[in-house]
Design a protein around this motif. Structure first.
Motif, PDB file in Angstrom:
ATOM      1  N   LYS A  21       0.896  -1.045   0.149  1.00 53.04           N
ATOM      2  CA  LYS A  21       0.014  -0.138   0.048  1.00 53.04           C
ATOM      3  C   LYS A  21       0.792   1.350  -0.154  1.00 53.04           C
ATOM      4  O   LYS A  21       0.484   2.311  -0.446  1.00 53.04           O
ATOM      5  N   LEU A  22       1.940   1.202   0.526  1.00 55.78           N
ATOM      6  CA  LEU A  22       3.046   2.218   0.759  1.00 55.78           C
ATOM      7  C   LEU A  22       3.526   2.774  -0.701  1.00 55.78           C
ATOM      8  O   LEU A  22       3.899   4.000  -0.765  1.00 55.78           O
ATOM      9  N   GLN A  23       3.324   1.842  -1.808  1.00 56.29           N
ATOM     10  CA  GLN A  23       3.972   2.457  -2.717  1.00 56.29           C
ATOM     11  C   GLN A  23       3.005   3.218  -3.523  1.00 56.29           C
ATOM     12  O   GLN A  23       3.436   3.989  -4.470  1.00 56.29           O
ATOM     13  N   GLU A  24       1.590   3.140  -3.148  1.00 59.26           N
ATOM     14  CA  GLU A  24       0.833   4.027  -3.929  1.00 59.26           C
ATOM     15  C   GLU A  24       0.693   5.446  -2.833  1.00 59.26           C
ATOM     16  O   GLU A  24      -0.242   5.452  -2.125  1.00 59.26           O
ATOM     17  N   ASP A  26      -0.024   8.471  -3.476  1.00 59.27           N
ATOM     18  CA  ASP A  26      -1.228   9.407  -3.860  1.00 59.27           C
ATOM     19  C   ASP A  26      -2.515   8.954  -3.086  1.00 59.27           C
ATOM     20  O   ASP A  26      -3.511   9.963  -2.674  1.00 59.27           O
ATOM     21  N   SER A  27      -2.835   7.887  -3.229  1.00 54.78           N
ATOM     22  CA  SER A  27      -4.119   7.191  -2.953  1.00 54.78           C
ATOM     23  C   SER A  27      -3.859   6.567  -1.615  1.00 54.78           C
ATOM     24  O   SER A  27      -4.785   5.584  -1.106  1.00 54.78           O
ATOM     25  N   LEU A  28      -2.941   6.688  -0.685  1.00 60.79           N
ATOM     26  CA  LEU A  28      -2.724   6.046   0.500  1.00 60.79           C
ATOM     27  C   LEU A  28      -3.747   6.503   1.474  1.00 60.79           C
ATOM     28  O   LEU A  28      -4.168   5.808   2.513  1.00 60.79           O
ATOM     29  N   TRP A  29      -4.245   7.961   1.298  1.00 60.47           N
ATOM     30  CA  TRP A  29      -4.970   8.510   2.252  1.00 60.47           C
ATOM     31  C   TRP A  29      -6.365   7.593   2.341  1.00 60.47           C
ATOM     32  O   TRP A  29      -7.168   7.632   3.228  1.00 60.47           O
ATOM     33  N   LYS A  30      -6.841   7.015   1.213  1.00 56.60           N
ATOM     34  CA  LYS A  30      -8.037   6.319   0.988  1.00 56.60           C
ATOM     35  C   LYS A  30      -8.179   5.307   2.000  1.00 56.60           C
ATOM     36  O   LYS A  30      -9.353   4.749   2.536  1.00 56.60           O
ATOM     37  N   GLU A  31      -6.915   4.560   2.288  1.00 58.54           N
ATOM     38  CA  GLU A  31      -6.937   3.566   3.230  1.00 58.54           C
ATOM     39  C   GLU A  31      -7.081   3.969   4.848  1.00 58.54           C
ATOM     40  O   GLU A  31      -7.330   3.011   5.399  1.00 58.54           O
ATOM     41  N   GLU A  33      -9.582   6.110   5.546  1.00 56.68           N
ATOM     42  CA  GLU A  33     -11.095   6.958   5.681  1.00 56.68           C
ATOM     43  C   GLU A  33     -11.676   6.394   6.833  1.00 56.68           C
ATOM     44  O   GLU A  33     -12.399   7.149   7.267  1.00 56.68           O
ATOM     45  N   THR A  34     -11.561   5.201   7.254  1.00 53.86           N
ATOM     46  CA  THR A  34     -12.475   4.685   8.272  1.00 53.86           C
ATOM     47  C   THR A  34     -11.418   3.670   9.088  1.00 53.86           C
ATOM     48  O   THR A  34     -10.535   3.216   8.737  1.00 53.86           O
ATOM     49  N   PRO A  35     -11.894   3.613  10.229  1.00 55.58           N
ATOM     50  CA  PRO A  35     -11.198   2.661  11.457  1.00 55.58           C
ATOM     51  C   PRO A  35     -10.944   1.380  10.905  1.00 55.58           C
ATOM     52  O   PRO A  35      -9.782   0.745  10.970  1.00 55.58           O
ATOM     53  N   GLU A  36     -12.096   0.941  10.121  1.00 55.02           N
ATOM     54  CA  GLU A  36     -11.706  -0.608   9.712  1.00 55.02           C
ATOM     55  C   GLU A  36     -10.739  -0.723   8.723  1.00 55.02           C
ATOM     56  O   GLU A  36     -10.001  -1.651   8.440  1.00 55.02           O
ATOM     57  N   LYS A  37     -10.644   0.317   7.665  1.00 56.94           N
ATOM     58  CA  LYS A  37      -9.697   0.392   6.620  1.00 56.94           C
ATOM     59  C   LYS A  37      -8.379   0.309   7.333  1.00 56.94           C
ATOM     60  O   LYS A  37      -7.321  -0.154   6.886  1.00 56.94           O
ATOM     61  N   ALA A  38      -8.347   1.415   8.154  1.00 62.87           N
ATOM     62  CA  ALA A  38      -7.002   1.599   8.686  1.00 62.87           C
ATOM     63  C   ALA A  38      -6.390   0.452   9.577  1.00 62.87           C
ATOM     64  O   ALA A  38      -5.401   0.088   9.647  1.00 62.87           O
ATOM     65  N   ASN A  39      -7.143  -0.402  10.157  1.00 61.59           N
ATOM     66  CA  ASN A  39      -6.743  -1.605  10.914  1.00 61.59           C
ATOM     67  C   ASN A  39      -6.305  -2.644   9.937  1.00 61.59           C
ATOM     68  O   ASN A  39      -5.540  -3.584  10.326  1.00 61.59           O
ATOM     69  N   LYS A  40      -6.450  -2.678   8.675  1.00 57.25           N
ATOM     70  CA  LYS A  40      -6.033  -3.424   7.632  1.00 57.25           C
ATOM     71  C   LYS A  40      -4.683  -3.120   7.253  1.00 57.25           C
ATOM     72  O   LYS A  40      -4.232  -3.941   6.670  1.00 57.25           O
ATOM     73  N   VAL A  41      -4.196  -1.835   7.271  1.00 56.50           N
ATOM     74  CA  VAL A  41      -2.941  -1.269   7.036  1.00 56.50           C
ATOM     75  C   VAL A  41      -1.971  -1.391   7.951  1.00 56.50           C
ATOM     76  O   VAL A  41      -0.956  -1.915   7.985  1.00 56.50           O
ATOM     77  N   VAL A  42      -2.326  -1.119   9.203  1.00 56.83           N
ATOM     78  CA  VAL A  42      -1.456  -1.216  10.455  1.00 56.83           C
ATOM     79  C   VAL A  42      -2.103  -1.883  11.625  1.00 56.83           C
ATOM     80  O   VAL A  42      -3.424  -1.669  11.692  1.00 56.83           O
ATOM     81  N   GLY A 119      -2.054   9.662   7.995  1.00 62.07           N
ATOM     82  CA  GLY A 119      -3.099   8.702   7.979  1.00 62.07           C
ATOM     83  C   GLY A 119      -3.240   8.120   9.372  1.00 62.07           C
ATOM     84  O   GLY A 119      -4.449   7.951   9.990  1.00 62.07           O
ATOM     85  N   ILE A 120      -2.159   7.590  10.219  1.00 62.99           N
ATOM     86  CA  ILE A 120      -2.255   7.019  11.380  1.00 62.99           C
ATOM     87  C   ILE A 120      -3.028   7.984  12.448  1.00 62.99           C
ATOM     88  O   ILE A 120      -3.539   7.927  13.517  1.00 62.99           O
TER      89      ILE A 120
END
Length: 438
Positions: A21-24, A26-31, A33-42, A119-120
């Motif tokens: 996900k870190l390679q993109e 410009d679109s990393l902020w979309k990950e 947007e919600t706590p559920e999406k954030a928990n899938k990244v970190v 994002g964090i």
């Protein structure tokens, strides 16, 4: 990859679950947007809470200075050192260099890491479990107050504030004094106009008016305390033939009250000037020796602080205060100004108009060195300033003498050539100019 995230409540170590996900960027902020999406990244790996505000302040101070505090070192040894093969994402590249040097950990700082930190921070309450939002807000507010207090207390350039405020107040007092004195002379001039031309010194004028009061009291008033004997006699003579109008006692009372204000402000201005002179000699002794306390204080005030002034090159110090003239010259493609605030220095003032530009440039170069010595040096003496001023004065004398000598007519001729040399020169010229013979 591990992520070191600093909060007001403590240090958090996150594990990046999907590094692709870190390679993109410009679109990393979309990950996030919600706590559920954030928990899938970190995912939170460890959270080290500060014990009190003192520990939080020490950690925050160390972070702002790019140093590794004791609490951070403890966290990194406890958690990150166990996974030394993992890279550690940090928000400060300078801190990363310190961590790599002391703990031999591979640190990463890039635009992707900065976006990840952002994002964090947006989903911090959901990602850091077991920490109520109200507690985070309270600790953030407490740390902000403590850090501001610490910065104000230990700021290296906070002493400049006293100089900036003093020179600003001095300028304001000068403006007010000019207005008050002008009003006083004009007001009392309706009653006794001649005394305004006789007494030129403003303070002596106000003290004399304060003691005289109505014009009819001049003959019986002793002014020897404020005026020389001949001036006092001239005032008394002028009172007898004065063309001023009559005024009431109430008018005289108001004029005398205005004189009191002028005298008080003048005395306070003298006291403030002495204070400014002492502060300048304590904080910037070399600059004071070079350009004087008033010009030095105005340069510091214009730059904001002594440290900011030390960052300016000599060319900027030379035209500091003449920004409008500089940009107007650049816009109209004319000659740029040769001096700004430094024009009021005594060295520039005693120079002829032709050499003012040269002396301003040389003075700015030496003053720039003096400013850096005062701001960054450990010594508090003015030896360097005295030495450089002596050099500038010698250079000034040389320029003035050169200007005087160049303006004199040339009456001295060179040595007379011997006869045989003149004959040889004439023969050579004859040979050059004669036509070739066949």
């Amino acid at each position: 990859m591990l992520v070191l995230f600093e909060t007001a409540a403590g240090y958090a170590i996150f594990k990046v679950l999907d590094e692709s996900k870190l390679q993109e960027v410009d679109s990393l902020w979309k990950e996030f947007e919600t706590p559920e999406k954030a928990n899938k990244v970190v995912k939170l790996k460890h959270f080290e809470k500060f014990q009190d505000t003192t520990e939080a302040l020490a950690a925050a101070t160390a972070m702002t200075e790019g140093k590794m505090g004791k609490s951070l070192k403890k966290v990194l040894k406890k958690v990150v050192a166990k996974e030394a093969h993992e890279q550690l994402a940090i928000s400060d590249a300078k801190l990363g260099g310190v961590i790599k040097e002391k703990l031999n950990l591979s640190c990463v700082h890039s635009p992707a890491v900065a976006e990840l930190m952002r994002g964090i921070r947006t989903q911090m309450e959901a990602l850091i479990t077991g920490l109520p939002p109200r507690e985070i807000s309270a600790m953030s507010l407490g740390l902000a107050h403590s850090l501001s207090r610490y910065k104000l207390k230990f700021s290296p350039d906070k002493v400049d504030t006293m100089i900036v405020q003093a020179i600003s107040l001095l300028d304001d007092l000068d403006k007010e004094l000019n207005n008050y004195i002008m009003r006083c002379r004009e007001w009392y001039g309706w009653h006794f106009p001649e005394v305004g031309k006789i007494i030129t010194d403003n303070l002596a004028y106000c003290k004399s008016v304060r003691k005289i009061g109505a014009r009819t009291n001049v003959a019986t008033t002793d002014l020897s305390e404020h005026l020389p004997e001949e001036v006092e006699a001239e005032v008394k003579l002028a009172a007898e033939i004065s063309m001023g109008t009559e005024v009431s006692e109430e008018d005289i009372g108001n004029i005398m009250h205005l004189c009191d204000q002028v005298i008080e402000i003048t005395e306070y201005r003298t006291q403030l000037y002495d204070y400014l002179k002492n502060r300048m000699m304590a904080i910037a002794p070399n600059l004071t020796v070079m350009v004087g306390e008033l010009v030095g204080a105005r340069l510091i005030s214009h730059a904001g602080s002594l440290l900011n002034l030390a960052k300016h090159p000599a060319s900027t110090v030379q035209i500091l205060g003449a920004e409008k003239a500089l940009f107007r010259a650049l816009k109209t493609r004319r000659d740029t100004p040769k001096y700004g605030l430094i024009y009021h220095a005594s060295l520039v003032g005693q120079t002829s108009a032709k050499n003012k530009g040269k002396i301003s440039r040389m003075l700015a170069a030496k003053a720039s060195l003096a400013i850096r010595y005062d701001a960054l040096g450990e010594d508090t003496n003015a030896e360097m300033g005295v030495e450089n001023r002596a050099k500038l004065e010698a250079r000034l004398r040389h320029l003035e003498e050169k200007g005087v000598s160049s303006s004199l007519p040339l009456t001295v001729r060179g040595p007379k050539q011997p006869d045989h040399m003149r004959c040889q020169a004439v023969m050579m010229m004859t040979n050059v100019n004669s036509p070739e013979t066949t």
